[in-house]
Motif scaffolding. Sequence first.
Motif, mmCIF file in Angstrom:
data_model
loop_
_atom_site.group_PDB
_atom_site.id
_atom_site.type_symbol
_atom_site.label_atom_id
_atom_site.label_comp_id
_atom_site.label_asym_id
_atom_site.label_seq_id
_atom_site.Cartn_x
_atom_site.Cartn_y
_atom_site.Cartn_z
ATOM 1 N N ILE A 296 0.837 -1.200 0.000
ATOM 2 C CA ILE A 296 0.000 0.000 0.000
ATOM 3 C C ILE A 296 0.871 1.249 0.000
ATOM 4 O O ILE A 296 1.753 1.406 0.845
ATOM 5 N N LEU A 297 0.614 2.134 -0.949
ATOM 6 C CA LEU A 297 1.294 3.430 -1.010
ATOM 7 C C LEU A 297 0.250 4.505 -0.787
ATOM 8 O O LEU A 297 -0.874 4.404 -1.306
ATOM 9 N N MET A 298 0.604 5.532 -0.040
ATOM 10 C CA MET A 298 -0.357 6.601 0.192
ATOM 11 C C MET A 298 0.339 7.924 0.452
ATOM 12 O O MET A 298 1.498 7.968 0.860
ATOM 13 N N GLY A 299 -0.398 8.992 0.184
ATOM 14 C CA GLY A 299 0.133 10.316 0.435
ATOM 15 C C GLY A 299 -0.981 11.332 0.582
ATOM 16 O O GLY A 299 -2.009 11.242 -0.102
ATOM 17 N N TYR A 300 -0.770 12.268 1.503
ATOM 18 C CA TYR A 300 -1.747 13.336 1.697
ATOM 19 C C TYR A 300 -1.026 14.639 1.988
ATOM 20 O O TYR A 300 -0.115 14.697 2.824
ATOM 21 N N ASP A 301 -1.405 15.682 1.295
ATOM 22 C CA ASP A 301 -1.025 17.057 1.575
ATOM 23 C C ASP A 301 -2.258 17.911 1.329
ATOM 24 O O ASP A 301 -3.210 17.443 0.669
ATOM 25 N N PRO A 302 -2.289 19.139 1.811
ATOM 26 C CA PRO A 302 -3.392 20.020 1.425
ATOM 27 C C PRO A 302 -3.484 20.124 -0.098
ATOM 28 O O PRO A 302 -2.514 20.466 -0.762
ATOM 29 N N GLY A 303 -4.617 19.761 -0.657
ATOM 30 C CA GLY A 303 -4.792 19.813 -2.100
ATOM 31 C C GLY A 303 -4.187 18.646 -2.852
ATOM 32 O O GLY A 303 -4.102 18.681 -4.086
ATOM 33 N N VAL A 304 -3.803 17.582 -2.139
ATOM 34 C CA VAL A 304 -3.184 16.407 -2.761
ATOM 35 C C VAL A 304 -3.681 15.153 -2.046
ATOM 36 O O VAL A 304 -3.695 15.098 -0.815
ATOM 37 N N ASN A 305 -4.069 14.137 -2.810
ATOM 38 C CA ASN A 305 -4.491 12.867 -2.223
ATOM 39 C C ASN A 305 -4.093 11.737 -3.164
ATOM 40 O O ASN A 305 -4.415 11.767 -4.355
ATOM 41 N N PHE A 306 -3.386 10.736 -2.623
ATOM 42 C CA PHE A 306 -2.843 9.659 -3.457
ATOM 43 C C PHE A 306 -3.001 8.324 -2.746
ATOM 44 O O PHE A 306 -2.762 8.210 -1.535
ATOM 45 N N ARG A 307 -3.400 7.312 -3.497
ATOM 46 C CA ARG A 307 -3.467 5.943 -2.977
ATOM 47 C C ARG A 307 -3.063 4.978 -4.090
ATOM 48 O O ARG A 307 -3.399 5.185 -5.259
#
Length: 340
Positions: A296-307
């Motif tokens: 599982i790869l994931m990422g979150y920033d304001p204005g960014v969402n990734f899975r």
Amino acid sequence: MNINQIEKQVDTKQQEVQFSGTVYAKLGEQEFLKSYGLANRSEEIKNTGDTRYGIASGSKPITAAAVCLLVEQGKLSFDSKLQDYLAEEFPNFDKGITIHHLLTHTSGIPDYFDEDVMDDFEELWVKHPMYLIRELKDFLPLFQNEQMKSKPGSEFHYNNAGYIVLGLVIEKVSDMAFSEFVQTYIFDKLGMRNSGYFELDALPKNCAIGYLEKPDGGYRTNVYSLPAKSASDGGVFVTVGDMMSFWEGLIAGKLFNQELVSVYLTPHATIDKDDDFYYGYGHYIEANEKGINRQILMGYDPGVNFRAVFYPESGLRVIVCSNLSDGAYDMITEVQSVLK
């Protein structure tokens, strides 16, 4: 893979959560690719399969791969001590911190964004303007003089600063800028032609602008929410196709040998044993006594969402990139419900 069924359910979920981004699923020779929403709201430019998205901490697997490359080259080892590689002063850091500790979030070093203390990423830039954060060393004043949080190896605690430090180690050992090293030895090698570490105030073409919803229902860009340039802990821009090329190339041994691939994919740190949740190098792993269920790869920033999820047994691979603060989890869950 029933393309029509996937599209119907994904379309329905997109309407429900107002997802903006791209969904890419691959199972054997079959593929599903569909984009929604706008990459640039002012110019009304639509997201497409060729749109480059920031993926926040989805960048960490790339940094971990860069470390493995240097290990294969004999310039570094996972047991190498941090203090043996960096000239920068970290007066309160434990001398026993290793590269392995940093890769697995078990180093115990202070983070520059500690989720136990802060819940708003934008708070960081009150004292440290984001437009000045353009090189890895620019992050150091945010954490280098703080106290250790725990003893190295004692517990998992998600840590962005650890990956900044890894980026500095990569620069020191390779004698190259971090972004240059990754471009040369990972992106160019795997044909990831649309990926890069870009500056938010000088984005190249086909980049999705990240957006945050305002209280009145409108949107503002994330240009004042993130460091000016993406770094070794997050923020790289990729297309969904490039990210698929990264994962497929990595597991095929195109970056480093299969022994190191196995180490990369191994659960190293326990996050929640009851939920079969672990951390490998740069990414999460769901595993039990039968083996690994999914990477599982994931990422979150304001204005960014990734899975992204990769199932080793079935071969199912799903990547979702969004240029809003949420939605990727909903979309990837919908695809998994149909295909897994």
